[in-house]
Scaffold this active site. Structure first.
Site, PDB file in Angstrom:
ATOM      1  N   SER A 170     -18.561 -93.922-102.106  1.00 44.17           N
ATOM      2  CA  SER A 170     -19.973 -93.648-102.344  1.00 44.17           C
ATOM      3  C   SER A 170     -20.548 -94.554-103.423  1.00 44.17           C
ATOM      4  O   SER A 170     -19.815 -95.172-104.204  1.00 44.17           O
ATOM      5  CB  SER A 170     -20.163 -92.180-102.753  1.00 44.17           C
ATOM      6  OG  SER A 170     -19.737 -91.321-101.723  1.00 44.17           O
ATOM      7  N   CYS A 181     -27.905 -91.914 -96.725  1.00 43.25           N
ATOM      8  CA  CYS A 181     -28.825 -92.802 -97.430  1.00 43.25           C
ATOM      9  C   CYS A 181     -28.167 -94.112 -97.847  1.00 43.25           C
ATOM     10  O   CYS A 181     -28.849 -95.117 -98.045  1.00 43.25           O
ATOM     11  CB  CYS A 181     -29.416 -92.099 -98.652  1.00 43.25           C
ATOM     12  SG  CYS A 181     -28.191 -91.525 -99.847  1.00 43.25           S
ATOM     13  N   GLY A 223     -33.287 -79.630-101.825  1.00 41.75           N
ATOM     14  CA  GLY A 223     -31.945 -79.817-101.295  1.00 41.75           C
ATOM     15  C   GLY A 223     -30.953 -79.975-102.430  1.00 41.75           C
ATOM     16  O   GLY A 223     -31.209 -79.547-103.569  1.00 41.75           O
TER      17      GLY A 223
END
Length: 433
Positions: A109, A50, A191
């Site tokens: 990240s 993403c 998830g």
């Protein structure tokens, strides 16, 4: 061939661009197939998450790889190729390897410490392997990167980024809606992020937590573990009407909560307020719902500043030390492996000379007893092995030093296969000329 990394992430592109150009699994497969057809590309892996889309390749033509990659992103998001190129970062050789190690360790990240990325790196590697675009170079690179990520997780206090993201989002929700206790919540998706959201909301003491997922079994399992409600995917509109707080974190390519769906839910309860939290990218919730009366929308774009501030507080020195150490080990092993064919060629050349000279000697002395003939052969081979032992050790050592490839190339020139059309001939004394 050169190890190459080309990619875009939240560091080089806005989240809106990352959302538009996000590659689905079919998109990745098409790109891998396109690269596999190019003779300039030996190996390729595409990492699409993403917050980043990156290509790792072993290639002799970086321009070809770059063109394929930009075309894939442009086709997906309808973006201008010139603008996309300006957002890409290109890394080569050791820089590309170190970057993957950093990514797999969660140090690159959006919220530093995300260990979910390691699973995504492994999935990207497995997908490429299944489609035949992984060879020895990328196999070694990705296995070492996954090892680095595992070490960072187990040996440092770095971690919990996914739960940290949920906590930051819920804090933002509380600022908008006040204390969350007593509210009814809906979690869409079961998830990693969906599960963490359900756990956090359950622990926060909300009046009701409901989870819904396209795959009913996953939602039912999560609901059973936490003792919360679950409904079928077809009941999403009714569940949305009931909830005051909604957290959505699916892997859908298009919006799960459309504007029409939210408008209909608001109409069922006039005057009500809904806080909608979108943790997905591409986004699960149509961003236009933010303009609706009674809606408070929180998504990754709105949380970006908070996430960066949280990342700056994460202790990362030890994690970076581990990554650097693993990267050095990888480079050392890679250089040593590069020297192996040259060493093998040197040994084969030496033993070929031994066999040739021993055969010549034994033909001259046909009456030599069998036992002595064996001793002569073994002695000659021992002498050859001792003579090449030191050069072998030194070549492996030198291959890991700066400019070490030069030594390996010299060894190839000396002992590798001779060019076609050349041959060694013997003179009358049995020597070479």
């Amino acid at each position: 061939m050169t190890l190459l990394s080309i990619g875009t992430s939240h560091h080089s592109a806005p989240l809106t661009t990352l959302e538009a150009t996000a590659l689905t699994t079919p998109d990745v497969i098409r790109l891998l197939d396109r690269l596999a057809e190019s003779p300039a590309v030996a190996e390729a892996v595409v990492l699409a998450t993403c917050n980043r889309t990156e290509l790792y390749a072993d290639t002799e033509d970086a321009d070809t790889v770059l063109a394929h990659f930009v075309a894939a992103l442009a086709e997906t998001g309808g973006e201008d190729t010139g603008e996309l190129r300006s957002m890409l970062r290109v890394r080569r050789r050791q820089s590309a390897a170190e970057h993957l190690f950093t990514v797999a360790s969660g140090l690159d990240s959006l919220l530093v410490g995300d260990h979910q990325i390691r699973g995504q790196v492994r999935a990207a590697y497995n997908l490429a392997r299944e489609h035949g675009t992984v060879g020895p170079v990328l196999h070694g690179l990705f296995q070492r990167a996954l090892r680095a990520g595992k070490r960072v997780e187990t040996e440092t206090r770095l971690g919990g980024a996914a739960s940290g993201l949920v906590a930051i989002a819920l804090d933002a929700a509380a600022e908008l809606a006040g204390p969350l206790e007593g509210h009814r919540a809906l979690v869409i998706g079961s998830g990693n992020l969906g599960s963490l959201s359900a756990v956090a909301l359950h622990r926060a003491g909300l009046a009701e937590v409901t989870v819904v997922n396209r795959t009913a079994r996953a939602a039912e399992r999560l609901a059973a573990e936490l003792g919360i409600r679950t409904v079928a995917w077809a009941q999403l509109p009714e569940a949305l009407c009931r909830a005051e707080l909604v957290v959505s974190a699916t892997g859908a390519r298009n919006a799960v909560l459309t504007r029409d769906l939210v408008v209909a839910a608001l109409a069922e309860r006039p005057g009500s307020t809904k806080v909608l939290i979108d943790l997905a990218l591409p986004r699960d919730i149509d961003p236009s719902v933010a303009s609706l009366a009674g809606v408070r929308l929180i998504d990754l774009v709105r949380l970006e500043t908070r996430l960066k501030e949280a990342s700056e507080r994460v202790p990362i020195a030890e994690a970076h030390r581990i990554v650097a150490a693993e990267a050095r080990c990888y480079e050392t092993e890679r250089h040593r492996d590069a020297a192996t064919p040259a060493i093998v060629a040197m040994r084969k050349s030496a033993m070929a000379v031994v066999d040739e000279e021993v055969d010549r000697l034994l033909h001259r002395v046909p009456t030599l007893p069998g036992q002595l003939r064996g001793e002569v052969e073994q002695t000659a081979r021992r002498i050859a092995r001792k003579l090449i032992h030191r050069p072998t050790v030194r070549v492996r050592e030198m291959a890991t030093e700066t400019g070490g490839h030069t030594y390996v190339e010299v060894l190839h020139d000396l002992f590798g296969p001779e060019p076609a059309g050349t041959a060694r001939t013997s003179n009358s004394n049995g020597g070479e000329r």
